[in-house]
Enzyme design. Structure first.
Site, PDB file in Angstrom:
ATOM      1  CE  LYS A  22      12.945 -65.419 -31.950  1.00 33.11           C
ATOM      2  NZ  LYS A  22      12.787 -65.742 -30.895  1.00 33.11           N
ATOM      3  CG  ASP A 149       9.239 -64.816 -34.178  1.00 33.57           C
ATOM      4  OD1 ASP A 149       8.912 -63.352 -33.873  1.00 33.57           O
ATOM      5  OD2 ASP A 149       9.727 -65.974 -33.027  1.00 33.57           O
TER       6      ASP A 149
HETATM    7  O1  C5P Z   1       2.323 -64.702 -35.043  1.00 35.63           O
HETATM    8  P1  C5P Z   1       2.726 -65.609 -33.676  1.00 35.63           P
HETATM    9  O2  C5P Z   1       1.918 -67.107 -34.908  1.00 35.63           O
HETATM   10  O3  C5P Z   1       3.920 -66.719 -34.126  1.00 35.63           O
HETATM   11  O4  C5P Z   1       2.899 -66.340 -32.727  1.00 35.63           O
HETATM   12  C1  C5P Z   1       2.213 -66.956 -31.795  1.00 35.63           C
HETATM   13  C2  C5P Z   1       1.280 -66.701 -30.279  1.00 35.63           C
HETATM   14  O5  C5P Z   1       2.537 -65.303 -29.421  1.00 35.63           O
HETATM   15  C3  C5P Z   1       0.025 -66.126 -30.897  1.00 35.63           C
HETATM   16  O6  C5P Z   1      -1.174 -66.848 -30.904  1.00 35.63           O
HETATM   17  C4  C5P Z   1      -0.037 -64.556 -29.698  1.00 35.63           C
HETATM   18  O7  C5P Z   1      -0.626 -65.305 -28.240  1.00 35.63           O
HETATM   19  C5  C5P Z   1       1.555 -64.662 -29.173  1.00 35.63           C
HETATM   20  N1  C5P Z   1       1.834 -63.218 -29.803  1.00 35.63           N
HETATM   21  C6  C5P Z   1       1.802 -62.213 -29.302  1.00 35.63           C
HETATM   22  N2  C5P Z   1       2.251 -60.636 -29.772  1.00 35.63           N
HETATM   23  C7  C5P Z   1       3.417 -60.770 -30.206  1.00 35.63           C
HETATM   24  C8  C5P Z   1       3.280 -62.099 -30.799  1.00 35.63           C
HETATM   25  C9  C5P Z   1       2.821 -63.396 -30.592  1.00 35.63           C
HETATM   26  O8  C5P Z   1       0.916 -61.971 -28.198  1.00 35.63           O
HETATM   27  N3  C5P Z   1       3.640 -59.841 -31.495  1.00 35.63           N
END
Ligand code: C5P
Length: 312
Positions: A22, A149
Site C-alpha cells: 500500500k 494496517d
Molecule cells: O499497529 P501496528 O502494530 O502496526 O503499529 C506499530 C507501531 O506504530 C505502534 O506500536 C505505534 O508505535 C505506532 N502507531 C501509532 N499510531 C497508529 C499506528 C501505529 O503510534 N495509529
C-alpha cells in the site's frame, strides 16, 4: 462484505495467497491517545507490488522467507504471519500445523505494509487450507488485533482508515494511477517514526485528523493531476528527520518529471505519482541513475486485496 472461504472442505495444500503493498495517499496524524496510538485519517491505496504467502500442512508451525530483504524478516513466532496463523488456529481450536513460506517482493520495513500483507496473506491461506470458513468480519477483527494496517491488506482497493487506521471505509477509485517506488537502503522503524513525529510536534497544537474531500474526488474521478495536488503525509517530516538522505531521492524524482513525490507511510520508501506507464519507466530510470535509492519499482494502483491464487 462477502465470506472469503473458497469452498467447504479443507484444501490438501498448498494454498498460495497474493497480497498487495500500500501507499498512503493521505496520512493525517493526531496527538497520541492514552494507549499511545495516534488517531489517524489514513487513506490507503493498494498498489501492484505483491508478496505471496504459501501455506502447506506441516507437523508444526514453521516460517520460511525468500526475496529481497528476507534476511531481515524474523522466522519465529514474532513474525506477523506466524501470529496470524496462531490466532486463527486458536479461534477454531486447531493445532497450528502449517509451513508458511513468504515470497517477498514488497520492501521490508519500507512503509508499504509488507509485514501486514504477510499477516493478511497467512490468515487467508490458513483459513483456506484448514477449511475453517471464518466469516469475513471475524477475519477483519483478527487483522485489526495483529496491526493497524493489516485489515487494509486483506481488503485492498482504496479505503479510509480511522481510529488507529484499522476502521475501514472503502473508497471508490475511478481509474488507474501510475507510481514509481524508490526503495531505500535499509528500513525505518514505524514506532521510531511516530516517536519522532511526537518530538517534532511537542509544544504545538496538533489538529484532529480529517480526511480530504479533494483527495476523495481525485480518486473517484481517476484524475492523477488532482491527486498529485492533494497527496499529504504528516509522518514525512519525521521520516526525513530520521533519514535526511531521502530529501535527495524526493528531489531526483521530482526533477525527473513526477507529478508528486512523498514518503510512503513511515518510510523510508518514497513514492512518485506519474502520468502514465511511459513516465513511470523514465522516472524509474532517472531515480536509479541518481544513486539515491537501491531500486526503483513502477507499479499501478488500485490493486485487489489478499487473493487465493493457488489452491491445491
Ligand atoms: O499497529 P501496528 O502494530 O502496526 O503499529 C506499530 C507501531 O506504530 C505502534 O506500536 C505505534 O508505535 C505506532 N502507531 C501509532 N499510531 C497508529 C499506528 C501505529 O503510534 N495509529
Amino acid at each position: 462484505m462477502s465470506d472469503t472461504s473458497q469452498g467447504a472442505a479443507a484444501a490438501p495444500g498448498p494454498v498460495t495467497v497474493r497480497v498487495p503493498a500500500k501507499v498512503n495517499v493521505q496520512l493525517a496524524v493526531g496527538a497520541p491517545r492514552p494507549d499511545g496510538f495516534h488517531p489517524l485519517a489514513n487513506v490507503f491505496l493498494a498498489v501492484g507490488l505483491y508478496d505471496e504467502v504459501t501455506a502447506t500442512p506441516a507437523p508444526e508451525l514453521r516460517i520460511t522467507c525468500t526475496g529481497p530483504g528476507s534476511d531481515q524478516v524474523p522466522l519465529d513466532r514474532t513474525n506477523l504471519a506466524a501470529r496470524a496463523a496462531l490466532a486463527l488456529a486458536e479461534l477454531h481450536g486447531l493445532a497450528p500445523g502449517v509451513h508458511l513460506h513468504i515470497a517477498k517482493d514488497i520492501p521490508v520495513a519500507g512503509g508499504m505494509a509488507g509485514g501486514s500483507a504477510d499477516a493478511a496473506g497467512a490468515l487467508l491461506a490458513c483459513d483456506t487450507l484448514w477449511g475453517t470458513r471464518t466469516p469475513y468480519a471475524q477475519l477483519l477483527d483478527i487483522c485489526a488485533e495483529l496491526g493497524s494496517d493489516v485489515p487494509f491488506s486483506l481488503v485492498g482497493g482504496a479505503a479510509l482508515g480511522v481510529g488507529r487506521g484499522e476502521l475501514l471505509t472503502p473508497w471508490q477509485v475511478g481509474g488507474e494511477f501510475h507510481w514509481v517506488f524508490a526503495v531505500a537502503d535499509g528500513g525505518l522503524s514505524t514506532p521510531a517514526v511516530y516517536r519522532e513525529f511526537d518530538r517534532l510536534a511537542s509544544g504545538t497544537d496538533v489538529p484532529e485528523p480529517a480526511a480530504s474531500d479533494a483527495l476523495r474526488t481525485a480518486l473517484r474521478t481517476g484524475d492523477a493531476t488532482a491527486l498529485a495536488a492533494t497527496l499529504t503525509n504528516d509522518l514525512q517530516p519525521a521520516a526525513l528527520s530520521l533519514r535526511p538522505s531521502l530529501t535527495a531521492t524526493l528531489t531526483a524524482g521530482t526533477e525527473a518529471g513526477a507529478l508528486a513525490a512523498l514518503v510512503s507511510g513511515s518510510g523510508p520508501t518514497t513514492a512518485f505519482l506519474v502520468k502514465d506507464a511511459e513516465a513511470a519507466g523514465r522516472v524509474a530510470e532517472s531515480l536509479l541513475a541518481s544513486g539515491t535509492c537501491v531500486a526503483a519499482r513502477p507499479a499501478v494502483s488500485p490493486a485487489p486485496g489478499a487473493t487465493v491464487v493457488v489452491k491445491g
